[in-house]
Design a protein around this motif. Structure first.
Motif, PDB file in Angstrom:
ATOM      1  N   ALA A 169       0.835  -1.205   0.000  1.00  0.00           N
ATOM      2  CA  ALA A 169       0.000   0.000   0.000  1.00  0.00           C
ATOM      3  C   ALA A 169       0.867   1.251   0.000  1.00  0.00           C
ATOM      4  CB  ALA A 169      -0.932  -0.007   1.211  1.00  0.00           C
ATOM      5  N   GLN A 170       1.972   1.198   0.726  1.00  0.00           N
ATOM      6  CA  GLN A 170       2.892   2.333   0.768  1.00  0.00           C
ATOM      7  C   GLN A 170       3.678   2.470  -0.528  1.00  0.00           C
ATOM      8  OE1 GLN A 170       5.470   2.358   4.174  1.00  0.00           O
ATOM      9  NE2 GLN A 170       3.799   2.269   5.654  1.00  0.00           N
ATOM     10  N   ASP A 171       4.090   1.318  -1.068  1.00  0.00           N
ATOM     11  CA  ASP A 171       4.906   1.319  -2.285  1.00  0.00           C
ATOM     12  C   ASP A 171       4.529   0.110  -3.131  1.00  0.00           C
ATOM     13  OD1 ASP A 171       6.768   1.484  -4.267  1.00  0.00           O
ATOM     14  OD2 ASP A 171       8.530   1.282  -2.980  1.00  0.00           O
ATOM     15  N   PRO A 172       3.604   0.270  -4.073  1.00  0.00           N
ATOM     16  CA  PRO A 172       3.120  -0.864  -4.872  1.00  0.00           C
ATOM     17  C   PRO A 172       4.210  -1.556  -5.681  1.00  0.00           C
ATOM     18  CG  PRO A 172       1.653   1.029  -5.092  1.00  0.00           C
ATOM     19  CD  PRO A 172       2.876   1.511  -4.371  1.00  0.00           C
ATOM     20  N   GLY A 173       5.306  -0.879  -5.917  1.00  0.00           N
ATOM     21  CA  GLY A 173       6.384  -1.481  -6.699  1.00  0.00           C
ATOM     22  C   GLY A 173       7.416  -2.208  -5.870  1.00  0.00           C
ATOM     23  N   ASN A 174       7.242  -2.218  -4.566  1.00  0.00           N
ATOM     24  CA  ASN A 174       8.215  -2.861  -3.681  1.00  0.00           C
ATOM     25  C   ASN A 174       7.894  -4.351  -3.567  1.00  0.00           C
ATOM     26  OD1 ASN A 174      10.073  -3.560  -1.742  1.00  0.00           O
ATOM     27  ND2 ASN A 174       9.074  -2.457  -0.071  1.00  0.00           N
ATOM     28  N   VAL A 175       8.719  -5.189  -4.189  1.00  0.00           N
ATOM     29  CA  VAL A 175       8.470  -6.635  -4.184  1.00  0.00           C
ATOM     30  C   VAL A 175       9.197  -7.349  -3.054  1.00  0.00           C
ATOM     31  CG1 VAL A 175       8.009  -6.747  -6.642  1.00  0.00           C
ATOM     32  CG2 VAL A 175      10.363  -7.003  -5.820  1.00  0.00           C
ATOM     33  N   ILE A 204       4.488  -7.980 -10.598  1.00  0.00           N
ATOM     34  CA  ILE A 204       4.891  -6.593 -10.353  1.00  0.00           C
ATOM     35  C   ILE A 204       6.239  -6.300 -11.001  1.00  0.00           C
ATOM     36  CG2 ILE A 204       5.449  -4.895  -8.558  1.00  0.00           C
ATOM     37  CD1 ILE A 204       3.605  -6.464  -6.679  1.00  0.00           C
ATOM     38  N   SER A 205       7.178  -7.242 -10.840  1.00  0.00           N
ATOM     39  CA  SER A 205       8.535  -7.041 -11.362  1.00  0.00           C
ATOM     40  C   SER A 205       9.063  -8.367 -11.919  1.00  0.00           C
ATOM     41  CB  SER A 205       9.451  -6.515 -10.250  1.00  0.00           C
ATOM     42  OG  SER A 205      10.754  -6.277 -10.736  1.00  0.00           O
ATOM     43  N   PRO A 206       8.719  -8.685 -13.175  1.00  0.00           N
ATOM     44  CA  PRO A 206       9.063  -9.998 -13.735  1.00  0.00           C
ATOM     45  C   PRO A 206      10.552 -10.251 -13.928  1.00  0.00           C
ATOM     46  CG  PRO A 206       8.120  -8.572 -15.421  1.00  0.00           C
ATOM     47  CD  PRO A 206       7.950  -7.861 -14.115  1.00  0.00           C
ATOM     48  N   ASN A 207      11.351  -9.196 -13.987  1.00  0.00           N
ATOM     49  CA  ASN A 207      12.778  -9.372 -14.259  1.00  0.00           C
ATOM     50  C   ASN A 207      13.661  -9.161 -13.038  1.00  0.00           C
ATOM     51  OD1 ASN A 207      12.138  -9.769 -17.028  1.00  0.00           O
ATOM     52  ND2 ASN A 207      12.127  -7.546 -17.364  1.00  0.00           N
ATOM     53  N   ASP A 208      13.054  -9.038 -11.874  1.00  0.00           N
ATOM     54  CA  ASP A 208      13.824  -8.801 -10.653  1.00  0.00           C
ATOM     55  C   ASP A 208      14.720 -10.000 -10.356  1.00  0.00           C
ATOM     56  OD1 ASP A 208      13.907  -7.068  -7.961  1.00  0.00           O
ATOM     57  OD2 ASP A 208      13.897  -9.199  -7.436  1.00  0.00           O
ATOM     58  N   PHE A 209      15.986  -9.722 -10.077  1.00  0.00           N
ATOM     59  CA  PHE A 209      16.972 -10.785  -9.864  1.00  0.00           C
ATOM     60  C   PHE A 209      16.603 -11.691  -8.701  1.00  0.00           C
ATOM     61  CE2 PHE A 209      20.742 -12.077  -7.392  1.00  0.00           C
ATOM     62  CZ  PHE A 209      21.303 -12.971  -8.289  1.00  0.00           C
ATOM     63  N   ILE A 213      15.570 -15.772  -8.647  1.00  0.00           N
ATOM     64  CA  ILE A 213      16.265 -16.775  -7.837  1.00  0.00           C
ATOM     65  C   ILE A 213      15.271 -17.553  -6.979  1.00  0.00           C
ATOM     66  CG2 ILE A 213      17.803 -17.062  -5.852  1.00  0.00           C
ATOM     67  CD1 ILE A 213      19.366 -16.796  -8.330  1.00  0.00           C
ATOM     68  N   THR A 214      14.387 -16.836  -6.293  1.00  0.00           N
ATOM     69  CA  THR A 214      13.402 -17.495  -5.433  1.00  0.00           C
ATOM     70  C   THR A 214      12.475 -18.386  -6.259  1.00  0.00           C
ATOM     71  OG1 THR A 214      13.457 -15.595  -3.925  1.00  0.00           O
ATOM     72  CG2 THR A 214      11.604 -17.118  -3.702  1.00  0.00           C
ATOM     73  N   TYR A 215      12.056 -17.890  -7.413  1.00  0.00           N
ATOM     74  CA  TYR A 215      11.166 -18.670  -8.272  1.00  0.00           C
ATOM     75  C   TYR A 215      11.855 -19.958  -8.726  1.00  0.00           C
ATOM     76  CZ  TYR A 215       8.276 -19.975 -12.280  1.00  0.00           C
ATOM     77  OH  TYR A 215       7.481 -20.664 -13.167  1.00  0.00           O
ATOM     78  N   ALA A 216      13.128 -19.882  -9.112  1.00  0.00           N
ATOM     79  CA  ALA A 216      13.871 -21.077  -9.535  1.00  0.00           C
ATOM     80  C   ALA A 216      13.981 -22.083  -8.389  1.00  0.00           C
ATOM     81  CB  ALA A 216      15.257 -20.678 -10.025  1.00  0.00           C
ATOM     82  N   GLN A 217      14.219 -21.584  -7.185  1.00  0.00           N
ATOM     83  CA  GLN A 217      14.308 -22.479  -6.027  1.00  0.00           C
ATOM     84  C   GLN A 217      12.980 -23.191  -5.771  1.00  0.00           C
ATOM     85  OE1 GLN A 217      15.605 -19.617  -3.096  1.00  0.00           O
ATOM     86  NE2 GLN A 217      17.760 -20.145  -3.356  1.00  0.00           N
ATOM     87  N   ILE A 218      11.885 -22.451  -5.905  1.00  0.00           N
ATOM     88  CA  ILE A 218      10.567 -23.047  -5.693  1.00  0.00           C
ATOM     89  C   ILE A 218      10.283 -24.103  -6.761  1.00  0.00           C
ATOM     90  CG2 ILE A 218       8.085 -22.576  -5.712  1.00  0.00           C
ATOM     91  CD1 ILE A 218       8.739 -19.821  -4.502  1.00  0.00           C
ATOM     92  N   LEU A 252      16.726 -19.286 -14.563  1.00  0.00           N
ATOM     93  CA  LEU A 252      18.176 -19.124 -14.439  1.00  0.00           C
ATOM     94  C   LEU A 252      18.786 -18.555 -15.720  1.00  0.00           C
ATOM     95  CD1 LEU A 252      19.020 -22.437 -12.536  1.00  0.00           C
ATOM     96  CD2 LEU A 252      18.980 -20.116 -11.615  1.00  0.00           C
ATOM     97  N   ASN A 253      18.288 -18.973 -16.866  1.00  0.00           N
ATOM     98  CA  ASN A 253      18.774 -18.410 -18.134  1.00  0.00           C
ATOM     99  C   ASN A 253      18.412 -16.934 -18.242  1.00  0.00           C
ATOM    100  OD1 ASN A 253      19.942 -20.794 -19.056  1.00  0.00           O
ATOM    101  ND2 ASN A 253      18.045 -21.489 -20.055  1.00  0.00           N
ATOM    102  N   GLN A 254      17.250 -16.574 -17.721  1.00  0.00           N
ATOM    103  CA  GLN A 254      16.850 -15.171 -17.725  1.00  0.00           C
ATOM    104  C   GLN A 254      17.776 -14.341 -16.844  1.00  0.00           C
ATOM    105  OE1 GLN A 254      12.720 -14.603 -16.759  1.00  0.00           O
ATOM    106  NE2 GLN A 254      12.846 -12.362 -16.812  1.00  0.00           N
ATOM    107  N   ILE A 255      18.204 -14.929 -15.727  1.00  0.00           N
ATOM    108  CA  ILE A 255      19.150 -14.236 -14.849  1.00  0.00           C
ATOM    109  C   ILE A 255      20.460 -13.987 -15.581  1.00  0.00           C
ATOM    110  CG2 ILE A 255      20.603 -14.519 -12.804  1.00  0.00           C
ATOM    111  CD1 ILE A 255      18.252 -15.980 -11.496  1.00  0.00           C
ATOM    112  N   LEU A 256      20.958 -15.011 -16.250  1.00  0.00           N
ATOM    113  CA  LEU A 256      22.229 -14.877 -16.953  1.00  0.00           C
ATOM    114  C   LEU A 256      22.137 -13.880 -18.102  1.00  0.00           C
ATOM    115  CD1 LEU A 256      23.335 -18.624 -17.018  1.00  0.00           C
ATOM    116  CD2 LEU A 256      24.218 -16.797 -15.566  1.00  0.00           C
TER     117      LEU A 256
END
Length: 265
Positions: A169-175, A204-209, A213-218, A252-256
């Motif tokens: 609510a304070q910052d909608p872009g803060n993931v 909100i932020s599809p390219n956030d590093f 990482i968290t998504y790959a771990q999951i 992971l390829n997206q990260i690289l």
């Protein structure tokens, strides 16, 4: 300890750190020395008409004394934050702890000390520091977010979710709050809840590093879970597991591709 004397009788003890000397005309009848070598605060009054001046001077002296500890605390804080910015969390923690010893009410130092402990994996040390920050300032959003893993571990999901919603609510872009929640849920074995949290963050932020990482771990954790699922056929298990492994590889390829400096991925 220092002493304040009224007609050679001690009326107040004070702690003195630095040398200060005040000189006044003889007619006022006041003489003041503040010194660390002799640990003495001396106010001599030879003239009763100097009472008002004496007490005004006493207030000034107390201000000096109370201020003596602050530069030490602030200098330690600045030094600790310099180490913190360099990601030298061990040295930062030492300086920030020293700052808190000088000034226990230094909330920002205590908050960053907790962050140092979290970075160093010292969770039992971080928790009481965050609790103290939140006791002093319940609205401290940084501390609220950092406290999410402890809430999830204790089964306090509702306040953790409330923190996430308040932060967005304070910052909608803060993931960061959603990422913290997802990591905490994953650590507690709540894989699908973690997946929901991270997918919401990635919208909100599809390219956030960090999110990648968290998504790959999951995804890798889901792949392992499906391979171990004895309720399905081997073919089905392998197909679903391979799909999640493919999702992890894509992340992971997206990260690289988008974060080439983060080769640790």
């Amino acid at each position: 300890m220092g002493r304040v004397l009224w007609n050679d009788h001690s009326i107040l003890d004070l702690s003195v750190r630095e040398y200060v000397q005040f000189k006044f005309p003889r007619s006022i009848g006041l003489k003041v020395h503040l010194t660390t070598r002799r640990n003495k605060v001396l106010i001599r009054v030879r003239n009763r008409n100097a009472c008002i001046s004496c007490f005004l001077l006493l207030i000034i002296g107390l201000g000096v004394l109370l201020g003596c500890g602050r530069p030490d605390a602030e200098s330690r804080y600045r030094k600790g934050m310099a180490f913190f910015e360099k990601k030298d969390y061990s040295k930062a923690a030492i300086e920030l702890q020293n700052c808190i010893q000088e000034n226990p009410d230094h909330t920002d130092a205590r908050y960053h000390l907790a962050l140092c402990f979290l970075e160093l994996g010292r969770l039992p040390s971080a928790q009481p520091q965050l609790k103290r920050v939140l006791e002093d300032n319940p609205a401290h959003m940084g501390a609220r977010i950092a406290y999410i893993p402890f809430q999830v571990a204790q089964g306090e999901i509702t306040p953790a979710l409330r923190t996430v919603e308040d932060a967005l609510a304070q910052d909608p872009g803060n993931v960061r709050p959603l990422d913290t929640l997802a990591r905490s849920q994953l650590e507690q074995g709540s894989i699908f809840e973690a997946l929901n949290s991270i997918e919401r963050a990635r919208k909100i932020s599809p390219n956030d590093f960090n999110l990648l990482i968290t998504y790959a771990q999951i995804c890798l954790q889901l792949a392992r879970q499906y391979r171990d699922n004895q309720m399905a056929t081997v073919q089905t298990r392998n197909e679903i597991a391979s799909e999640w492994e493919g999702n992890a590889e894509t992340a992971l390829n997206q990260i690289l591709a988008e974060h080439p400096s983060n080769l640790d991925a």
